[in-house]
Design an enzyme around this catalytic site. Structure first.
Site, mmCIF file in Angstrom:
data_model
loop_
_atom_site.group_PDB
_atom_site.id
_atom_site.type_symbol
_atom_site.label_atom_id
_atom_site.label_comp_id
_atom_site.label_asym_id
_atom_site.label_seq_id
_atom_site.Cartn_x
_atom_site.Cartn_y
_atom_site.Cartn_z
ATOM 1 N N GLU A 98 21.963 -17.579 -88.684
ATOM 2 C CA GLU A 98 21.707 -18.643 -89.670
ATOM 3 C C GLU A 98 21.244 -19.907 -88.943
ATOM 4 O OE1 GLU A 98 20.833 -19.690 -92.358
ATOM 5 O OE2 GLU A 98 22.471 -20.008 -93.767
ATOM 6 N N ASP A 99 20.492 -20.738 -89.639
ATOM 7 C CA ASP A 99 20.043 -21.984 -89.013
ATOM 8 C C ASP A 99 21.153 -23.028 -88.954
ATOM 9 O OD1 ASP A 99 20.062 -22.353 -91.786
ATOM 10 O OD2 ASP A 99 18.024 -23.136 -91.916
ATOM 11 N N ASP A 102 26.989 -25.362 -93.277
ATOM 12 C CA ASP A 102 27.287 -26.622 -93.953
ATOM 13 C C ASP A 102 28.610 -26.462 -94.700
ATOM 14 O OD1 ASP A 102 27.186 -28.837 -95.739
ATOM 15 O OD2 ASP A 102 25.027 -28.853 -95.760
ATOM 16 N N PHE A 151 21.105 -35.027 -92.447
ATOM 17 C CA PHE A 151 20.115 -34.011 -92.772
ATOM 18 C C PHE A 151 19.104 -33.898 -91.638
ATOM 19 C CE2 PHE A 151 16.764 -31.772 -94.996
ATOM 20 C CZ PHE A 151 17.509 -30.858 -95.717
ATOM 21 N N ARG A 164 9.145 -27.256 -90.921
ATOM 22 C CA ARG A 164 9.758 -26.092 -90.276
ATOM 23 C C ARG A 164 9.161 -25.790 -88.912
ATOM 24 N NH1 ARG A 164 13.026 -23.395 -93.999
ATOM 25 N NH2 ARG A 164 12.288 -23.298 -96.138
#
Ligand code: XMP
Ligand code: MG
Length: 175
Positions: A98-99, A102, A151, A164
């Protein structure tokens, strides 16, 4: 919106991905595994996935899933699979990539879902982690960088589909 500050340069990311890969390699050597199915969470994890798999020293099968963001209000907190694995993971070792971690709902949901398919093992790797945002105590097996609640974009991470392809990770100017 514009990129504000570069938080992680390409060389720093590359070095950390190598360190994570070394830990992952050692883990699977310890298990006596000769291959692993690496499951990338689309789309954000694609860049991390591509760099990570090239550092792995055992057989790798690629697979991908897509998980919807929360439906309706924030209170739903119920991710859904909008693209499932293309193959079976029964009797296979699975590494979910996963990036960013959160609230934890996405990875909790995915790892629970994959565990129902009788894999040999399931582990999770995330490049970024915002531990202060966690709502369910989820802990990833491999974490690249812990960051505060802000963010970030780049290296696969987006804001409305943009940024991206940036080779670095940056915060965004909010105005
Ligand atoms: P959870 O379920 O752990 O969700 O809350 C993780 C997902 O939230 C998105 N996310 C971000 N995406 N920059 C992004 O580009 C961020 O800073 C960020 N924080 C969370 C992301 O889609 C991840 O898969
Ligand atoms: Mg994502």
């Amino acid at each position: 919106m514009e990129v504000d500050k570069i938080l992680f340069a390409p060389e720093e990311i590359r070095a950390r991905v190598r360190e994570l890969a070394a830990k992952i390699n050692a883990h699977y050597v310890g298990l006596g595994a000769d291959s692993v199915t690496v499951v990338g969470v689309l789309k954000g994890a694609v860049v991390f996935f591509a760099d990570l798999v090239r550092e792995l020293k055992l057989g790798v099968e690629f697979d991908f899933v897509k998980v919807s963001s929360y439906v309706g209000t924030e209170s739903t907190r119920e991710p859904k699979l909008t693209l499932d694995l293309s193959g079976s993971v029964t009797h296979k070792h699975v590494l979910i990539v996963e990036d960013i971690l959160d609230t934890g709902h996405t990875l909790r949901f995915l790892s629970d879902n994959i565990k129902t398919r009788e894999p040999l093992s399931v582990q999770t790797a995330t490049l970024f982690d915002k531990p202060s945002r966690r709502e369910n105590g989820f802990v990833a097996d491999y974490v690249g960088f812990e960051i505060p609640d802000l963010f970030i974009v780049g290296y696969g991470l987006d804001c409305d589909g943009e940024y991206r392809q940036l080779p670095f990770v940056a915060s965004l100017k909010t105005k």
